[in-house]
Design a protein around this motif. Sequence first.
Motif, PDB file in Angstrom:
ATOM      1  N   ALA A 101      95.313 -34.968  80.824  1.00 13.36           N
ATOM      2  CA  ALA A 101      95.042 -35.006  79.341  1.00 13.36           C
ATOM      3  C   ALA A 101      95.210 -36.651  79.055  1.00 13.36           C
ATOM      4  N   THR A 102      96.266 -37.259  79.577  1.00 16.11           N
ATOM      5  CA  THR A 102      96.455 -38.570  79.517  1.00 16.11           C
ATOM      6  C   THR A 102      95.446 -39.344  79.863  1.00 16.11           C
ATOM      7  N   LEU A 103      94.976 -39.108  81.316  1.00 12.01           N
ATOM      8  CA  LEU A 103      94.022 -39.846  81.823  1.00 12.01           C
ATOM      9  C   LEU A 103      92.417 -39.629  81.384  1.00 12.01           C
ATOM     10  N   GLU A 104      92.254 -38.235  80.812  1.00  6.84           N
ATOM     11  CA  GLU A 104      90.972 -38.224  80.262  1.00  6.84           C
ATOM     12  C   GLU A 104      90.785 -38.863  78.904  1.00  6.84           C
ATOM     13  N   ALA A 105      91.922 -39.005  78.189  1.00  9.48           N
ATOM     14  CA  ALA A 105      91.928 -39.828  76.965  1.00  9.48           C
ATOM     15  C   ALA A 105      91.916 -41.104  76.905  1.00  9.48           C
ATOM     16  N   THR A 106      92.588 -41.622  77.993  1.00 10.68           N
ATOM     17  CA  THR A 106      92.323 -43.176  78.284  1.00 10.68           C
ATOM     18  C   THR A 106      91.022 -43.310  78.756  1.00 10.68           C
ATOM     19  N   VAL A 107      90.236 -42.654  79.468  1.00 14.01           N
ATOM     20  CA  VAL A 107      88.815 -43.024  79.989  1.00 14.01           C
ATOM     21  C   VAL A 107      87.988 -43.045  78.695  1.00 14.01           C
ATOM     22  N   THR A 108      88.052 -41.882  77.947  1.00 11.48           N
ATOM     23  CA  THR A 108      87.043 -41.404  76.944  1.00 11.48           C
ATOM     24  C   THR A 108      87.291 -42.691  75.729  1.00 11.48           C
ATOM     25  N   LEU A 109      88.480 -43.042  75.479  1.00 13.96           N
ATOM     26  CA  LEU A 109      88.660 -44.020  74.568  1.00 13.96           C
ATOM     27  C   LEU A 109      88.132 -45.510  75.255  1.00 13.96           C
ATOM     28  N   ALA A 110      88.532 -45.891  76.412  1.00 14.68           N
ATOM     29  CA  ALA A 110      87.908 -46.971  76.953  1.00 14.68           C
ATOM     30  C   ALA A 110      86.160 -46.875  76.851  1.00 14.68           C
ATOM     31  N   MET A 111      85.515 -45.955  77.221  1.00 15.17           N
ATOM     32  CA  MET A 111      84.255 -45.728  77.085  1.00 15.17           C
ATOM     33  C   MET A 111      83.536 -45.975  75.724  1.00 15.17           C
ATOM     34  N   VAL A 112      84.427 -45.148  74.897  1.00 17.90           N
ATOM     35  CA  VAL A 112      83.901 -45.570  73.353  1.00 17.90           C
ATOM     36  C   VAL A 112      83.983 -46.816  72.866  1.00 17.90           C
ATOM     37  N   LEU A 113      85.369 -47.496  73.131  1.00 18.45           N
ATOM     38  CA  LEU A 113      85.438 -48.820  72.681  1.00 18.45           C
ATOM     39  C   LEU A 113      84.665 -49.848  73.102  1.00 18.45           C
ATOM     40  N   ARG A 114      84.165 -49.713  74.405  1.00 17.73           N
ATOM     41  CA  ARG A 114      83.247 -50.271  75.051  1.00 17.73           C
ATOM     42  C   ARG A 114      81.833 -50.517  74.485  1.00 17.73           C
ATOM     43  N   ARG A 115      81.564 -49.456  73.822  1.00 19.31           N
ATOM     44  CA  ARG A 115      80.193 -49.289  73.163  1.00 19.31           C
ATOM     45  C   ARG A 115      79.954 -49.369  71.651  1.00 19.31           C
ATOM     46  N   PHE A 116      81.176 -49.436  71.051  1.00 18.95           N
ATOM     47  CA  PHE A 116      81.314 -49.396  69.450  1.00 18.95           C
ATOM     48  C   PHE A 116      82.273 -50.303  68.983  1.00 18.95           C
ATOM     49  N   ASN A 117      82.085 -50.830  67.711  1.00 16.58           N
ATOM     50  CA  ASN A 117      83.003 -51.313  67.020  1.00 16.58           C
ATOM     51  C   ASN A 117      83.352 -50.458  65.724  1.00 16.58           C
ATOM     52  N   PHE A 118      84.706 -50.576  65.405  1.00 14.85           N
ATOM     53  CA  PHE A 118      85.139 -49.394  64.336  1.00 14.85           C
ATOM     54  C   PHE A 118      85.940 -50.362  63.413  1.00 14.85           C
ATOM     55  N   GLU A 119      85.656 -50.061  61.852  1.00 13.19           N
ATOM     56  CA  GLU A 119      86.650 -50.559  60.927  1.00 13.19           C
ATOM     57  C   GLU A 119      86.461 -49.528  59.990  1.00 13.19           C
ATOM     58  N   PHE A 120      87.601 -49.798  59.071  1.00 10.50           N
ATOM     59  CA  PHE A 120      87.790 -48.820  57.984  1.00 10.50           C
ATOM     60  C   PHE A 120      86.705 -48.843  56.831  1.00 10.50           C
ATOM     61  N   ASP A 121      86.478 -47.990  56.302  1.00 14.84           N
ATOM     62  CA  ASP A 121      85.433 -48.012  55.249  1.00 14.84           C
ATOM     63  C   ASP A 121      86.313 -48.112  54.192  1.00 14.84           C
ATOM     64  N   GLU A 122      86.341 -49.326  53.424  1.00 13.05           N
ATOM     65  CA  GLU A 122      86.985 -49.889  52.472  1.00 13.05           C
ATOM     66  C   GLU A 122      86.450 -48.923  50.957  1.00 13.05           C
ATOM     67  N   SER A 123      85.484 -48.297  50.951  1.00  7.95           N
ATOM     68  CA  SER A 123      84.959 -47.563  49.780  1.00  7.95           C
ATOM     69  C   SER A 123      85.653 -46.137  49.897  1.00  7.95           C
ATOM     70  N   LYS A 124      86.247 -45.810  50.993  1.00  9.50           N
ATOM     71  CA  LYS A 124      86.736 -44.577  50.835  1.00  9.50           C
ATOM     72  C   LYS A 124      88.328 -44.545  50.660  1.00  9.50           C
TER      73      LYS A 124
END
Length: 164
Positions: A101-124
């Motif tokens: 689970a730790t390895l799977e979560a690390t790999v998944t997070l790395a793949m997602v963060l490599r492709r996308f930017n994230f920021e809080f939606d201030e309007s919500k």
Amino acid sequence: RCRTEDQLPKGSGDRPATVIRGMDIFLALYNIHRDERFWPNPDKFDPERFTRPYKNPDVPEWGGYDPARWANKLYPNEGSADFAYLPFGGGARKCVGDEFATLEATVTLAMVLRRFNFEFDESKIKNDKIGYDGMPANLEHPVGMRTGATIHTRNGLHMKISHR
């Protein structure tokens, strides 16, 4: 579930606890992981925390945290903190898939963060005056926490996602 009657040590209470056969036990891990007796400044983001040993002289029966006890493992475990840190449970009933689970979560997070930017939606973001349980709790934080058997965001986690 307890298979036989047992006496638990008194811990921080004033007396030991008796666990009777068939009793279900719920441990509030969120609270244990944020207990200042075991983790100084527990709510502060401090990734280096797990590189430093810690022993609280006010809790002599606790074996303390020692990073040497999780050498050659992926992450600190229950043994490294004398059961004050249980990310996947502990002992004979510990999650058998913890390392996967730790390895799977690390790999998944790395793949997602490599492709996308994230920021809080201030309007919500809600400006609540009262926390989930009716008590004020870290109200300035845009996510907030509420606990029960699992941990949840208080107001959801609304994000704006964009491709990198």
